[in-house]
Structure formats: structure tokens, C-alpha cells
Scaffold this active site. Structure first.
Site, PDB file in Angstrom:
ATOM      1  N   HIS A 154       0.816  -1.232   0.000  1.00  0.00           N
ATOM      2  CA  HIS A 154       0.000   0.000   0.000  1.00  0.00           C
ATOM      3  C   HIS A 154       0.841   1.270   0.000  1.00  0.00           C
ATOM      4  O   HIS A 154       0.298   2.363  -0.160  1.00  0.00           O
ATOM      5  CB  HIS A 154      -0.931   0.028   1.221  1.00  0.00           C
ATOM      6  CG  HIS A 154      -1.963  -1.054   1.219  1.00  0.00           C
ATOM      7  ND1 HIS A 154      -2.961  -1.139   0.262  1.00  0.00           N
ATOM      8  CD2 HIS A 154      -2.166  -2.127   2.044  1.00  0.00           C
ATOM      9  CE1 HIS A 154      -3.716  -2.201   0.506  1.00  0.00           C
ATOM     10  NE2 HIS A 154      -3.259  -2.820   1.575  1.00  0.00           N
ATOM     11  N   ASP A 190      -2.728 -10.438  -2.422  1.00  0.00           N
ATOM     12  CA  ASP A 190      -3.292 -10.018  -1.135  1.00  0.00           C
ATOM     13  C   ASP A 190      -4.785  -9.696  -1.351  1.00  0.00           C
ATOM     14  O   ASP A 190      -5.211  -9.373  -2.459  1.00  0.00           O
ATOM     15  CB  ASP A 190      -2.530  -8.774  -0.651  1.00  0.00           C
ATOM     16  CG  ASP A 190      -2.963  -8.294   0.730  1.00  0.00           C
ATOM     17  OD1 ASP A 190      -2.309  -8.699   1.709  1.00  0.00           O
ATOM     18  OD2 ASP A 190      -3.947  -7.527   0.841  1.00  0.00           O
ATOM     19  N   HIS A 192      -6.328  -7.135  -0.473  1.00  0.00           N
ATOM     20  CA  HIS A 192      -6.509  -5.713  -0.784  1.00  0.00           C
ATOM     21  C   HIS A 192      -5.702  -5.319  -2.028  1.00  0.00           C
ATOM     22  O   HIS A 192      -4.615  -5.845  -2.255  1.00  0.00           O
ATOM     23  CB  HIS A 192      -6.048  -4.857   0.405  1.00  0.00           C
ATOM     24  CG  HIS A 192      -6.715  -5.205   1.691  1.00  0.00           C
ATOM     25  ND1 HIS A 192      -6.150  -6.075   2.617  1.00  0.00           N
ATOM     26  CD2 HIS A 192      -7.902  -4.805   2.209  1.00  0.00           C
ATOM     27  CE1 HIS A 192      -6.970  -6.184   3.653  1.00  0.00           C
ATOM     28  NE2 HIS A 192      -8.040  -5.440   3.435  1.00  0.00           N
ATOM     29  N   ASP A 274      -4.634 -12.862   3.834  1.00  0.00           N
ATOM     30  CA  ASP A 274      -5.926 -12.291   4.245  1.00  0.00           C
ATOM     31  C   ASP A 274      -7.061 -12.655   3.291  1.00  0.00           C
ATOM     32  O   ASP A 274      -8.206 -12.253   3.504  1.00  0.00           O
ATOM     33  CB  ASP A 274      -5.854 -10.772   4.482  1.00  0.00           C
ATOM     34  CG  ASP A 274      -5.100 -10.013   3.416  1.00  0.00           C
ATOM     35  OD1 ASP A 274      -4.749 -10.605   2.379  1.00  0.00           O
ATOM     36  OD2 ASP A 274      -4.865  -8.802   3.633  1.00  0.00           O
TER      37      ASP A 274
END
Ligand code: SP5
Ligand code: ZN
Length: 329
Positions: A154, A190, A192, A274
Site C-alpha cells: 500500500h 493479497d 486488498h 488475508d
């Protein structure tokens, strides 16, 4: 598989993060470390490649900020970890403000990514761990794993967020290109979207980025990762909440076919556990037994592969998930 880790990465120990109107216990906490290390058995500590590979990706003002933010926070009389609360919305004019709160807002895009006493050192050594594993691959290993923590995908060239401070995938892609590789593919699995990586490499010819992630109309980071951002060197494959392996596997096939067409000489995998059904902040339904076939498909491309750790917050399942993924290589 050679695995890299440095104990200084433990020093990042955030207590809380702010979202949905409240402070919550930090999801990205040092408890993740023992869960993963137990599954890895042996790890190697990286050597110190210094700040130069970090500065090939990150803005020097941002790096200075990361380095001094906690000290400035303490000097301002604050307790606990540093968190921003005011942000320069898009198109504000650039200002060289000195106040710690202004700098936190300038260099952050969320309120879930605190800076504590050990954060800079942990982020720095997380980057070195990634570079150590990259060097193993550049030296001839078919693959290597860096237990990067805090995570990285991120973080943009001049911003933090999503528990990420330095973008390890970007640092390694640039380092690999600097060492003579000609095309790097980053595959981000991931839960996200890897917004920082996308921002860093958008429009590039020598790096391609494919991401499979939760639809940003329902999930963090909301403002990046939509399907219509796919162009040129970027491929975004958002999937709905509730996605299981039956629906995930075709997206993986699309991402891998697209990567193969670009003929990379290095693949960097941003692996997040995740996507697991037990993850406390995420909503896919992958099972531990899905990670080995996932990895086997990546390995079947036959391209040297660097694996980096991103998210994964179901601590009880984390070790098994990481082992399952690595076993597919
Ligand atoms: C590396 C990584 O996985 N970063 C993820 C950062 C997500 N932080 C945002 C937290 C908001 C979670 N909202 C979930 C609601 C659960 N009920
Ligand atoms: Zn994630």
C-alpha cells in the site's frame, strides 16, 4: 526454499488503528511474527544494502519523514503512536509545513498505519529482508521468500497507508532492473489492492502489475483497484466478497496468462493470507488447502520468483497458510 527475516522487524508494535469511527486493536501486530516464524523453521538474516535501493523508489523527503516522525511526535508532547488526522485533499497546493501533524497528513492516506518508536527500523529491515531474498533469486535460486513485515504494497513513493511504509515489491523490482533483469512482473494476491505498487509503476514498460483483490467499491482501499484502471502495464481483477477458490481460480488463470504474455524474467509475488476464510478484516473464503495449488500455478510459469509477505491477520491460521503457499513452489 531460502527464507529471509531480521529480528529488528519485530520492533514495529502498533497498539491501535482507527477505522469505522473507532480505535481498534492493530490487526498488523507482532503476534503475526511468531505464527509465521514457527512455520518457516529456519530463516536467514539479510545483509545491509543501505538506503540507496530504497531511494530509487521513495521520495527522500518522505524517507526523512519516516525516519524522524516518531521523535517529532514525542517532542510535540504526544503519547502512544503517531497518527494523522488532517489531510491535504487532492489538488491542495504543495506546502513545506514543519508541524508533525501536517507532515503526518501529507504523507499518509489513512489512519490505520501508526508510526511508533521501532517503526522506521522495522520498515528498513523489512526492505533489507526483501532485498536479501531478491539477491538469492538473482544469484540463481528458483525462488526465495522474504518475510516482509510490516508489509509494503500500500505504500507509494511518497506516502504510507494500509500498514505499509516502504514498498518492498517496488524496491526489489527496481533493484532487479538495476542488476540486469529486463522485465519484472508483480503478481499481487493479497485481499486488498496493491495501490502503492500500481501508483509507482503505472505507465512503465519494464514492470507489469497484476492484482486480484476485493472489489474496492466495498473494500479498502476504495480509491484504487477498480477494473477500469487496467491499461497498458496494469491489470486489476476485483472480485466480490464471498469469493471462494471456484471463483478465484479463473481470475488467477487470467492474471498468469497476462503475465506470461509479457515474458518477464522475474516474478515478484505479493502474498497476502488475508484471502483466507478466517481473516478478521477480510471477506474472501479461500481455505488453507487452496494456497498450494495457487502457488503451483505461479511456479508452473518457470520464471524465477521472489515471494514477499503482505497481509494476513487470522493469526491461528497464518503459519499453516504461509507453509501451504510456499510448499507449492
Ligand atoms: C497489507 C494489508 O493487508 N493491509 C490492509 C489494510 C486494511 N486496513 C483497513 C482496515 C479497515 C478494515 N475494515 C474491516 C471491517 C471489519 N468488520
Ligand atoms: Zn491485505
Amino acid at each position: 526454499m531460502r527464507c529471509f527475516w531480521d529480528d529488528r522487524q519485530r520492533g514495529h508494535a502498533p497498539l491501535t488503528e482507527f477505522f469505522n469511527g473507532n480505535l481498534h486493536p492493530a490487526a498488523e501486530h507482532p503476534g503475526r511474527v511468531d505464527a509465521i516464524l514457527a512455520a518457516l523453521r529456519t530463516t536467514e538474516a539479510p545483509s545491509d544494502a543501505g538506503i540507496e535501493p530504497i531511494l530509487r523508489v521513495h521520495d527522500s523527503g518522505y524517507v526523512d519523514f519516516l525516519h524522524s516522525a516518531f521523535t517529532e511526535w514525542r517532542s510535540a508532547g504526544r503519547d502512544g503512536d503517531a497518527l494523522p488526522y488532517t489531510f491535504p485533499v487532492v489538488e491542495r497546493r504543495p506546502l513545506a509545513l514543519d508541524r508533525i501533524d501536517a507532515k503526518l497528513g501529507q504523507y499518509s492516506f489513512d489512519t490505520a498505519t501508526p508510526i511508533g518508536e521501532g517503526t522506521w527500523a522495522a520498515a528498513y529491515w523489512s526492505a533489507q529482508t526483501a532485498i536479501g531474498a531478491l539477491d538469492a533469486v538473482l544469484g540463481g535460486e528458483a525462488n526465495a521468500f522474504a518475510f516482509t513485515r510490516p508489509p509494503g504494497h500500500h505504500a507509494g513513493s511518497d506516502y504510507l497507508g494500509g500498514y505499509s511504509y516502504l514498498n518492498h515489491a517496488a524496491i526489489c523490482a527496481e533493484a532487479a532492473l538495476g542488476s540486469g533483469r529486463t522485465k519484472v512482473a508483480i503478481l499481487d494476491v493479497d485481499y486488498h489492492h496493491g495501490n502503492g505498487t500500481q501508483d509507482i509503476f503505472a505507465g512503465r514498460e519494464d514492470v507489469v502489475f497484476a492484482s486480484i483483490h476485493a472489489d474496492p467499491s466495498t473494500d479498502y482501499p476504495f480509491f484504487w483497484g477498480h477494473a477500469d484502471e487496467s491499461r497498458g502495464n496494469l491489470l486489476n481483477l476485483p472480485l466480490p466478497r464471498g469469493t471462494d477458490w471456484t471463483d478465484y481460480a479463473p481470475a488467477l488463470t487470467r492474471a498468469l496468462d497476462w503475465i506470461e504474455r509479457h515474458e518477464p524474467d522475474l516474478i515478484v509475488v505479493c502474498y497476502g493470507a488475508d484471502t483466507h476464510e478466517a481473516d478478521p478484516i477480510s471477506f474472501f473464503r479461500l481455505k488453507t488447502s487452496d494456497y498450494e495449488p495457487m502457488a503451483r500455478r505461479v511456479a508452473s510459469l518457470g520464471v524465477p520468483t521472489l515471494i514477499l509477505m503482505e497481509g494476513g491477520y487470522a493469526v491461528d491460521a497464518l503459519g499453516a497458510n504461509v507453509s501451504a503457499f510456499l510448499s507449492g513452489f
